[in-house]
Design a protein around this motif. Structure first.
Motif, PDB file in Angstrom:
ATOM      1  N   PRO A 104       0.817  -1.221   0.000  1.00  0.00           N
ATOM      2  CA  PRO A 104       0.000   0.000   0.000  1.00  0.00           C
ATOM      3  C   PRO A 104       0.849   1.269   0.000  1.00  0.00           C
ATOM      4  N   GLU A 105       1.958   1.245   0.706  1.00  0.00           N
ATOM      5  CA  GLU A 105       2.842   2.417   0.753  1.00  0.00           C
ATOM      6  C   GLU A 105       3.477   2.661  -0.613  1.00  0.00           C
ATOM      7  N   GLN A 106       3.852   1.598  -1.300  1.00  0.00           N
ATOM      8  CA  GLN A 106       4.444   1.751  -2.634  1.00  0.00           C
ATOM      9  C   GLN A 106       3.399   2.204  -3.646  1.00  0.00           C
ATOM     10  N   ARG A 107       2.178   1.720  -3.493  1.00  0.00           N
ATOM     11  CA  ARG A 107       1.101   2.196  -4.364  1.00  0.00           C
ATOM     12  C   ARG A 107       0.878   3.697  -4.184  1.00  0.00           C
ATOM     13  N   VAL A 110       3.173   5.624  -6.320  1.00  0.00           N
ATOM     14  CA  VAL A 110       2.700   5.648  -7.705  1.00  0.00           C
ATOM     15  C   VAL A 110       1.609   6.704  -7.872  1.00  0.00           C
ATOM     16  N   GLU A 111       0.673   6.727  -6.940  1.00  0.00           N
ATOM     17  CA  GLU A 111      -0.414   7.702  -6.995  1.00  0.00           C
ATOM     18  C   GLU A 111       0.116   9.129  -6.928  1.00  0.00           C
ATOM     19  N   ASP A 112       1.128   9.340  -6.097  1.00  0.00           N
ATOM     20  CA  ASP A 112       1.716  10.675  -5.978  1.00  0.00           C
ATOM     21  C   ASP A 112       2.374  11.103  -7.287  1.00  0.00           C
ATOM     22  N   GLY A 115       0.260  12.496 -10.074  1.00  0.00           N
ATOM     23  CA  GLY A 115      -0.162  13.883 -10.011  1.00  0.00           C
ATOM     24  C   GLY A 115       0.661  14.769 -10.932  1.00  0.00           C
ATOM     25  N   THR A 116       1.792  14.233 -11.405  1.00  0.00           N
ATOM     26  CA  THR A 116       2.695  14.987 -12.274  1.00  0.00           C
ATOM     27  C   THR A 116       2.717  14.468 -13.699  1.00  0.00           C
ATOM     28  N   ILE A 117       2.660  13.132 -13.859  1.00  0.00           N
ATOM     29  CA  ILE A 117       2.707  12.513 -15.186  1.00  0.00           C
ATOM     30  C   ILE A 117       1.558  11.517 -15.333  1.00  0.00           C
ATOM     31  N   PRO A 118       1.160  11.218 -16.571  1.00  0.00           N
ATOM     32  CA  PRO A 118       0.141  10.180 -16.771  1.00  0.00           C
ATOM     33  C   PRO A 118       0.740   8.798 -16.535  1.00  0.00           C
ATOM     34  N   VAL A 119       0.047   7.978 -15.754  1.00  0.00           N
ATOM     35  CA  VAL A 119       0.528   6.626 -15.434  1.00  0.00           C
ATOM     36  C   VAL A 119      -0.626   5.639 -15.594  1.00  0.00           C
ATOM     37  N   VAL A 120      -0.389   4.567 -16.343  1.00  0.00           N
ATOM     38  CA  VAL A 120      -1.313   3.430 -16.349  1.00  0.00           C
ATOM     39  C   VAL A 120      -0.731   2.386 -15.419  1.00  0.00           C
ATOM     40  N   PHE A 121      -1.465   2.077 -14.360  1.00  0.00           N
ATOM     41  CA  PHE A 121      -1.021   1.113 -13.358  1.00  0.00           C
ATOM     42  C   PHE A 121      -2.122   0.085 -13.178  1.00  0.00           C
ATOM     43  N   ALA A 122      -1.820  -1.175 -13.499  1.00  0.00           N
ATOM     44  CA  ALA A 122      -2.835  -2.219 -13.402  1.00  0.00           C
ATOM     45  C   ALA A 122      -2.206  -3.511 -12.918  1.00  0.00           C
ATOM     46  N   PRO A 123      -2.890  -4.246 -12.035  1.00  0.00           N
ATOM     47  CA  PRO A 123      -2.351  -5.519 -11.555  1.00  0.00           C
ATOM     48  C   PRO A 123      -2.317  -6.580 -12.638  1.00  0.00           C
ATOM     49  N   GLY A 248       0.078   3.109 -26.202  1.00  0.00           N
ATOM     50  CA  GLY A 248      -0.496   3.916 -27.277  1.00  0.00           C
ATOM     51  C   GLY A 248      -1.625   4.809 -26.792  1.00  0.00           C
ATOM     52  N   TRP A 249      -2.415   4.304 -25.864  1.00  0.00           N
ATOM     53  CA  TRP A 249      -3.563   5.053 -25.339  1.00  0.00           C
ATOM     54  C   TRP A 249      -3.126   6.263 -24.532  1.00  0.00           C
ATOM     55  N   LEU A 250      -1.976   6.197 -23.886  1.00  0.00           N
ATOM     56  CA  LEU A 250      -1.521   7.272 -23.001  1.00  0.00           C
ATOM     57  C   LEU A 250      -1.179   8.563 -23.738  1.00  0.00           C
ATOM     58  N   ALA A 251      -0.945   8.478 -25.024  1.00  0.00           N
ATOM     59  CA  ALA A 251      -0.513   9.660 -25.781  1.00  0.00           C
ATOM     60  C   ALA A 251      -1.519  10.804 -25.626  1.00  0.00           C
ATOM     61  N   GLY A 252      -1.023  11.938 -25.182  1.00  0.00           N
ATOM     62  CA  GLY A 252      -1.864  13.128 -25.067  1.00  0.00           C
ATOM     63  C   GLY A 252      -2.726  13.190 -23.832  1.00  0.00           C
ATOM     64  N   LYS A 253      -2.613  12.212 -22.933  1.00  0.00           N
ATOM     65  CA  LYS A 253      -3.445  12.207 -21.729  1.00  0.00           C
ATOM     66  C   LYS A 253      -2.897  13.188 -20.682  1.00  0.00           C
ATOM     67  N   GLU A 254      -3.801  13.714 -19.884  1.00  0.00           N
ATOM     68  CA  GLU A 254      -3.428  14.591 -18.779  1.00  0.00           C
ATOM     69  C   GLU A 254      -2.807  13.772 -17.655  1.00  0.00           C
ATOM     70  N   PRO A 255      -1.983  14.384 -16.800  1.00  0.00           N
ATOM     71  CA  PRO A 255      -1.452  13.654 -15.653  1.00  0.00           C
ATOM     72  C   PRO A 255      -2.579  13.026 -14.837  1.00  0.00           C
ATOM     73  N   GLY A 256      -2.355  11.828 -14.362  1.00  0.00           N
ATOM     74  CA  GLY A 256      -3.370  11.128 -13.587  1.00  0.00           C
ATOM     75  C   GLY A 256      -3.053   9.656 -13.509  1.00  0.00           C
ATOM     76  N   LEU A 257      -3.733   8.963 -12.615  1.00  0.00           N
ATOM     77  CA  LEU A 257      -3.551   7.526 -12.442  1.00  0.00           C
ATOM     78  C   LEU A 257      -4.676   6.806 -13.178  1.00  0.00           C
ATOM     79  N   TYR A 258      -4.314   6.050 -14.188  1.00  0.00           N
ATOM     80  CA  TYR A 258      -5.272   5.311 -15.003  1.00  0.00           C
ATOM     81  C   TYR A 258      -5.032   3.810 -14.826  1.00  0.00           C
TER      82      TYR A 258
END
Length: 267
Positions: A104-107, A110-112, A115-123, A248-258
Motif C-alpha cells: 500500500p505504501e508503494q502504491r 505511484v499515486e503521488d 499527479g505529475t505525469i500520466p501513469v497506467v497502473f494495473a495488476p 499507445g492510449w496514453l498519448a496526449g493524456k493529462e497527468p493522472g492515475l489510469y
C-alpha cells in the motif's frame, strides 16, 4: 509516432513487448533497459528479442533509454519500478506499470507521481482479465449477501508475490460491490479448528507449481447453486499486448492515475 522504452529488454516479457511494439501501428521502440552487468548490454534490442535489428542498443541507463522516448513500459520489481517512476517523473515521461506485489505504501508513491505525469497502473494488463473485473462488480452486486465468495489463484513456482495482484484486485472489487473493507474481510489462511466461515469473509487461496502462467477463479457459492468465473492465461503475450495497447492510449493524456479499465473504455 509514439516512441517506447522498455525495461527488462533481455528478458522474456521485455522481449515480447519489444516485438509487439514493432508490430503495432503508430509505435516505435526507442529505448531498451537492462540491469547493470547483464550480458546483453550493448546488443541490439531487436536482435535480442528475435524480431530483427532495430538500431536500439540495450543500456543500463534509464535516462539514456528515455532520451528519445515518450513512454516507458515497466515490468520489473516494486523497488525498481519506484526508482524508474522517479526518473520518468523528473523527465516528464509517461509510464505503463505492469509490476505486481506493491505494498500500500508503494502504491501511494505511484499515486503521488501520477499527479505529475500520466501513469497506467494495473495488476493485470490482460483484456480478458479486465473484462472479468467488470463482470465481477456486476455479479457481486446482483448476488449480494446470499452468496459466499472464495477466490483461488494458480501460478508458476517462480512467482514471488502471493496472492497475485490480480487475485487481490478481484477481492477488492467484490468487497467494494458488497460494501465491505477488503483488508478486514480477506481470509488467507484456514487450518485446524478455525470455526465456521463468516458471511463477510472473502477466502483467498494460492496454488504454486510448474509453469502455470496464471489462472484465477472466483466462486460465488449459494444455497443449492454455485457460479464460477474463471480466467486462464494461455500465453504471456496477453500481458504484453495489453501493455503495448496502454502505451499507445496514453498519448496526449493529462497527468493522472489510469488503469486498464480506462484504456479499454470499460468504466
Amino acid at each position: 509516432m509514439i516512441k517506447v522504452a522498455v525495461t527488462g529488454a533481455a528478458g522474456r516479457m521485455g522481449g515480447r513487448i519489444i516485438t509487439l511494439v514493432t508490430e503495432a501501428e503508430g509505435l516505435q521502440v526507442a529505448g531498451a533497459v537492462e540491469a547493470p552487468g547483464n550480458p546483453k548490454l550493448g546488443e541490439d534490442a531487436g536482435l535480442v528479442a528475435g524480431c530483427g535489428q532495430l538500431g536500439v542498443a540495450i543500456t543500463d541507463s534509464l535516462e539514456q533509454a528515455l532520451s528519445g522516448a515518450d513512454v516507458l513500459i515497466d515490468f520489473t520489481w516494486p523497488e525498481v519500478t519506484l526508482a524508474n517512476l522517479g526518473v520518468c517523473k523528473k523527465l516528464g515521461k509517461t509510464m505503463v506499470v505492469g509490476t505486481t506485489g506493491l505494498t500500500p505504501e508503494q502504491r501511494a508513491v505511484v499515486e503521488d507521481a501520477a499527479g505529475t505525469i500520466p501513469v497506467v497502473f494495473a495488476p493485470n494488463m490482460s483484456v480478458g482479465v479486465n473484462l472479468c473485473f467488470k463482470l465481477l462488480k456486476d455479479m457481486a452486486a446482483t448476488l449480494g449477501e446470499a452468496f459466499d465468495v472464495e477466490i483461488v489463484e494458480l501460478h508458476h513456482n517462480k512467482k514471488k508475490d502471493s496472492p497475485s495482484g490480480t487475485a487481490v484486485r478481484m477481492g477488492e472489487i467484490v468487497a467494494d460491490a458488497l460494501d465491505r473493507d477488503y483488508n478486514k474481510v480477506a481470509n488467507y489462511h484456514r487450518e485446524g479448528m478455525c470455526g465456521e466461515r463468516t458471511k463477510e469473509e472473502i477466502g483467498m487461496q494460492t496454488v504454486r507449481g510448474g509453469d502455470i502462467i496464471g489462472e484465477h477463479t472466483v466462486y460465488f457459492v449459494g444455497m443449492g447453486e454455485r457460479i464460477e468465473l474463471t480466467h486462464r492465461a494461455m500465453s504471456r503475450d496477453m500481458f504484453a499486448r495489453g501493455a503495448v495497447r496502454a502505451a499507445g492510449w496514453l498519448a496526449g493524456k493529462e497527468p493522472g492515475l489510469y488503469d486498464m479499465q480506462d484504456v479499454l473504455g470499460l468504466k
